[in-house]
Write a protein that holds these residues in place. Structure first.
Motif, mmCIF file in Angstrom:
data_model
loop_
_atom_site.group_PDB
_atom_site.id
_atom_site.type_symbol
_atom_site.label_atom_id
_atom_site.label_comp_id
_atom_site.label_asym_id
_atom_site.label_seq_id
_atom_site.Cartn_x
_atom_site.Cartn_y
_atom_site.Cartn_z
ATOM 1 N N LYS A 70 -1.236 64.113 33.729
ATOM 2 C CA LYS A 70 -1.617 63.402 34.937
ATOM 3 C C LYS A 70 -2.594 62.289 34.534
ATOM 4 C CE LYS A 70 0.654 65.850 37.966
ATOM 5 N NZ LYS A 70 0.237 66.904 38.835
ATOM 6 N N HIS A 94 2.491 58.433 32.331
ATOM 7 C CA HIS A 94 1.974 58.981 33.588
ATOM 8 C C HIS A 94 2.264 58.001 34.720
ATOM 9 C CE1 HIS A 94 -1.272 56.620 31.681
ATOM 10 N NE2 HIS A 94 -1.262 56.047 32.870
ATOM 11 N N ASP A 249 0.412 68.568 45.309
ATOM 12 C CA ASP A 249 -0.933 68.725 44.745
ATOM 13 C C ASP A 249 -1.941 69.073 45.851
ATOM 14 O OD1 ASP A 249 -0.136 68.262 42.140
ATOM 15 O OD2 ASP A 249 -0.574 66.124 42.194
ATOM 16 N N GLU A 257 -3.351 62.053 41.914
ATOM 17 C CA GLU A 257 -3.435 60.815 41.120
ATOM 18 C C GLU A 257 -3.791 59.610 42.005
ATOM 19 O OE1 GLU A 257 -0.640 61.327 37.287
ATOM 20 O OE2 GLU A 257 0.525 61.458 39.116
#
Ligand SMILES: NC(=O)c1ccc[n+]([C@@H]2O[C@H](COP(=O)([O-])OP(=O)(O)OC[C@H]3O[C@@H](n4cnc5c(N)ncnc54)[C@H](OP(=O)(O)O)[C@@H]3O)[C@@H](O)[C@H]2O)c1
Length: 293
Positions: A70, A94, A249, A257
């Motif tokens: 990540k 990423h 997430d 992110e």
């Protein structure tokens, strides 16, 4: 050439599997004690990845280090290994932007490749399932000699096939950034699958996010900003059943992110004097949700 894979995440495990398949010399750099990963390929039986672990202190300098992490994990990973790095080639893989500059600072003698991939996989505990093959776009962002370039290309074309090499990846990176800056936060905030973003109630917000990002691309002289609406709509349609990584997430109370996607766009806006109020609003909304969990 020895391949090193940072971490044992979803994409990292796909790469370890490909190394096994092609009989490449590879090791993993796990976060803690190495896990035993059960890997489900797209088109073959499930298997246990027997990857060996690398002691960073015994790096030689000629390795190819893949960083399928990540965006927010790359810096700390490189801080751990930087005392042992010398002239390795590092591959950044990423979503989001803003990591390369920090990585270069931590590994000044290394050469870098920047990439984006449409490989897809997910990890649940110690099991990784690959869900799409997907192409990968790569670009060298350092000088490199021809012999090393050829060796690195041969390995990456086995591991990430199909691979497309670019002289300049800015257009592809920015187009992916814009797609992610719309789909990731909106699916997470509205708690919907990607496909539901095609509904009328989301169109005004999507258009505003695209317009702000387009102004940044124009300000930076990056091509490929004319048909961003189509790029976003295509991904919404092609991944309509998926829950975005940011949605997942947030649901699982993991970091997101967002700082490297909408956060990066806002920083660029400040630097260029171009307003990005809608990106700032979704950035703050995601931060608020993260703080509440
Ligand atoms: N998965 C996909 O389908 C997909 C598709 C396209 C792009 N991407 C992008 O590819 C990148 C990687 O995604 P991913 O899904 O593979 O993430 P992931 O499954 O979370 O994998 C990251 C792995 O790195 C490990 N790690 C973090 N810091 C480390 C350290 N310092 N040392 C060793 N290992 C460390 C993590 O360990 P812990 O588990 O202990 O944190 C985790 O296993 C992201 O930017 C993502 O957006 C993913």
């Amino acid at each position: 050439m020895r391949v090193l894979i940072a971490g044992q995440g979803a994409i990292g495990s796909v790469l370890a599997y490909r190394c096994e398949l092609h009989g490449l010399d590879y090791r993993v750099l796990p976060r803690r004690q190495k896990q035993s990963i059960e890997f489900q390929p797209l088109d073959a039986a499930c298997l246990r990845l027997p990857s060996a672990q690398q002691n960073p202190a015994s790096l030689r300098g000629d390795e190819l280090l893949l960083l399928p992490l990540k965006a927010y994990q790359v810096q700390s990973m490189l801080e751990q290994v930087s005392p042992y790095l010398s002239t390795q080639t590092l591959v950044l893989l990423h979503n989001g932007l803003g990591v390369l500059e920090k990585a270069r600072h931590l590994a000044p003698e290394c050469s870098f490749i920047q990439g984006i991939t449409r490989l897809a996989a997910y990890k649940q505990q110690h099991r990784v399932t690959q869900t799409a093959q997907g192409d990968t776009h790569l670009s060298w962002v350092s000088e490199v000699n021809q012999s090393r370039e050829q060796k690195v290309h041969a390995v990456l074309e086995e591991l990430l096939s199909p691979v497309y090499w670019h002289q300049d990846l800015s257009e592809a990176l920015w187009r992916k950034l814009v797609v992610n800056s719309v789909i990731n936060p909106l699916t997470a905030l509205h708690q919907v699958r990607n496909g539901q973003l095609s509904q009328p109630q989301y169109q005004a917000q999507i258009q505003t996010l695209i317009d702000e990002a387009r102004a940044l691309m124009q300000g930076l002289g990056i091509r490929g900003h004319e048909d961003l609406e189509r790029a976003v709509a295509e991904v919404i349609e092609q991944t309509s059943d998926n829950y975005s990584s940011m949605y997942q997430d947030l649901m699982q109370q993991r970091p997101t992110e967002i700082d490297y996607i909408n956060g990066y766009l806002c920083q660029e806006g400040q630097r260029l004097g171009i307003a990005t109020p809608e990106h700032q609003a979704v950035l703050e909304a995601i931060h608020a949700q993260q703080a509440a969990t």
